[in-house]
Design a protein around this motif. Structure first.
Motif, PDB file in Angstrom:
ATOM      1  N   ASP A  12       1.154  -1.572  -0.112  1.00  0.00           N
ATOM      2  CA  ASP A  12      -0.253   0.198  -0.437  1.00  0.00           C
ATOM      3  C   ASP A  12       0.610   1.492   0.032  1.00  0.00           C
ATOM      4  OD1 ASP A  12       0.755   0.302   3.005  1.00  0.00           O
ATOM      5  OD2 ASP A  12      -1.453  -0.388   3.050  1.00  0.00           O
ATOM      6  N   SER A  13       0.377   2.515  -0.056  1.00  0.00           N
ATOM      7  CA  SER A  13       1.102   3.770  -0.031  1.00  0.00           C
ATOM      8  C   SER A  13       1.937   3.947   1.267  1.00  0.00           C
ATOM      9  CB  SER A  13       0.643   4.960  -0.093  1.00  0.00           C
ATOM     10  OG  SER A  13      -0.788   4.853   0.784  1.00  0.00           O
ATOM     11  N   PHE A  14       2.162   2.905   2.397  1.00  0.00           N
ATOM     12  CA  PHE A  14       3.140   2.841   3.371  1.00  0.00           C
ATOM     13  C   PHE A  14       3.666   1.785   3.421  1.00  0.00           C
ATOM     14  CE2 PHE A  14      -0.563   5.552   4.321  1.00  0.00           C
ATOM     15  CZ  PHE A  14       0.312   6.238   5.727  1.00  0.00           C
ATOM     16  N   ASP A  15       3.762   1.799   2.497  1.00  0.00           N
ATOM     17  CA  ASP A  15       4.267  -0.141   1.783  1.00  0.00           C
ATOM     18  C   ASP A  15       4.197  -0.604   3.094  1.00  0.00           C
ATOM     19  OD1 ASP A  15       7.102  -0.387   0.117  1.00  0.00           O
ATOM     20  OD2 ASP A  15       8.527   0.148   1.305  1.00  0.00           O
ATOM     21  N   ARG A  16       2.856  -1.012   3.294  1.00  0.00           N
ATOM     22  CA  ARG A  16       2.467  -2.175   4.373  1.00  0.00           C
ATOM     23  C   ARG A  16       2.206  -3.001   2.725  1.00  0.00           C
ATOM     24  NH1 ARG A  16      -0.551   1.621   8.106  1.00  0.00           N
ATOM     25  NH2 ARG A  16      -1.318   2.066   6.204  1.00  0.00           N
ATOM     26  N   PRO A  17       3.030  -4.759   3.135  1.00  0.00           N
ATOM     27  CA  PRO A  17       2.069  -6.016   2.015  1.00  0.00           C
ATOM     28  C   PRO A  17       0.832  -5.718   2.508  1.00  0.00           C
ATOM     29  CG  PRO A  17       3.815  -6.251   3.741  1.00  0.00           C
ATOM     30  CD  PRO A  17       3.843  -5.192   4.313  1.00  0.00           C
ATOM     31  N   VAL A  18       0.071  -6.004   1.066  1.00  0.00           N
ATOM     32  CA  VAL A  18      -1.182  -6.359   1.423  1.00  0.00           C
ATOM     33  C   VAL A  18      -1.635  -7.608   0.953  1.00  0.00           C
ATOM     34  CG1 VAL A  18      -3.535  -4.885   0.300  1.00  0.00           C
ATOM     35  CG2 VAL A  18      -1.714  -3.514   1.107  1.00  0.00           C
ATOM     36  N   TYR A  19      -2.806  -8.673   1.647  1.00  0.00           N
ATOM     37  CA  TYR A  19      -2.957  -9.674   1.020  1.00  0.00           C
ATOM     38  C   TYR A  19      -4.385  -9.338   1.446  1.00  0.00           C
ATOM     39  CZ  TYR A  19       1.578 -10.729   3.201  1.00  0.00           C
ATOM     40  OH  TYR A  19       2.934 -10.507   3.309  1.00  0.00           O
ATOM     41  N   VAL A  29       0.849  -5.166   9.461  1.00  0.00           N
ATOM     42  CA  VAL A  29       0.548  -3.866   9.812  1.00  0.00           C
ATOM     43  C   VAL A  29       2.898  -3.621  10.755  1.00  0.00           C
ATOM     44  CG1 VAL A  29      -1.805  -3.152  10.313  1.00  0.00           C
ATOM     45  CG2 VAL A  29      -0.274  -3.959  12.288  1.00  0.00           C
ATOM     46  N   ASP A  30       3.153  -4.682  10.479  1.00  0.00           N
ATOM     47  CA  ASP A  30       4.256  -4.817  11.414  1.00  0.00           C
ATOM     48  C   ASP A  30       4.888  -5.619  10.721  1.00  0.00           C
ATOM     49  OD1 ASP A  30       6.123  -4.320  13.029  1.00  0.00           O
ATOM     50  OD2 ASP A  30       5.908  -4.933  14.768  1.00  0.00           O
ATOM     51  N   PRO A  31       5.539  -5.364   9.246  1.00  0.00           N
ATOM     52  CA  PRO A  31       6.129  -6.730   8.189  1.00  0.00           C
ATOM     53  C   PRO A  31       7.230  -6.679   8.977  1.00  0.00           C
ATOM     54  CG  PRO A  31       6.009  -4.852   7.172  1.00  0.00           C
ATOM     55  CD  PRO A  31       4.875  -4.348   8.448  1.00  0.00           C
ATOM     56  N   ARG A  32       8.061  -6.542  10.071  1.00  0.00           N
ATOM     57  CA  ARG A  32       9.920  -7.110   9.962  1.00  0.00           C
ATOM     58  C   ARG A  32      10.193  -8.261  10.512  1.00  0.00           C
ATOM     59  NH1 ARG A  32      10.277  -3.577  15.054  1.00  0.00           N
ATOM     60  NH2 ARG A  32       8.697  -3.564  15.857  1.00  0.00           N
ATOM     61  N   LYS A  33      11.115  -8.774   9.586  1.00  0.00           N
ATOM     62  CA  LYS A  33      11.434 -10.407   9.291  1.00  0.00           C
ATOM     63  C   LYS A  33      10.886 -10.866  11.233  1.00  0.00           C
ATOM     64  CE  LYS A  33      13.816 -10.847   5.969  1.00  0.00           C
ATOM     65  NZ  LYS A  33      14.782 -11.174   5.229  1.00  0.00           N
ATOM     66  N   HIS A  34      11.665 -10.098  11.870  1.00  0.00           N
ATOM     67  CA  HIS A  34      11.937 -11.086  13.325  1.00  0.00           C
ATOM     68  C   HIS A  34      10.840 -10.600  14.145  1.00  0.00           C
ATOM     69  CE1 HIS A  34      12.681  -6.377  13.823  1.00  0.00           C
ATOM     70  NE2 HIS A  34      12.343  -6.811  14.954  1.00  0.00           N
ATOM     71  N   MET A  35       9.548 -10.061  13.503  1.00  0.00           N
ATOM     72  CA  MET A  35       8.516  -9.765  14.657  1.00  0.00           C
ATOM     73  C   MET A  35       7.183 -11.111  14.266  1.00  0.00           C
ATOM     74  SD  MET A  35       9.244  -7.627  16.493  1.00  0.00           S
ATOM     75  CE  MET A  35       7.627  -6.638  17.142  1.00  0.00           C
ATOM     76  N   PRO A  36       6.479 -11.725  14.688  1.00  0.00           N
ATOM     77  CA  PRO A  36       5.607 -12.403  14.136  1.00  0.00           C
ATOM     78  C   PRO A  36       4.407 -11.009  13.504  1.00  0.00           C
ATOM     79  CG  PRO A  36       5.287 -11.952  16.386  1.00  0.00           C
ATOM     80  CD  PRO A  36       6.076 -11.096  15.949  1.00  0.00           C
TER      81      PRO A  36
END
Length: 70
Positions: A12-19, A29-36
């Protein structure tokens, strides 16, 4: 346990992955690799809509082809 098969459709426009699953959009909303994964619905089911309701913890999520992380 309910299962959602989330297919990656972009960012999306905030660079968050959309499914997408069954015509509904979801966002991590928190797509950091080390976070669930922290998956929410999208407000008004709009691709660039704000995150809305978080998914229940008892829902199993399957990412297709894989989870998109930062």
């Amino acid at each position: 346990m309910k299962t959602l098969n989330l297919t990656h459709v972009g960012r999306d426009s905030f660079d968050r992955p959309v499914y997408e699953c069954d015509g509904k959009f979801y966002v991590d909303v928190d797509p950091r690799k080390h976070m669930p994964a922290n998956i929410c619905t999208k407000l008004n089911n709009e691709f660039d809509g704000e995150p809305d309701s978080p998914l229940s913890a008892d829902i199993e999520i399957i990412f297709i082809p894989a989870r998109d992380t930062w």
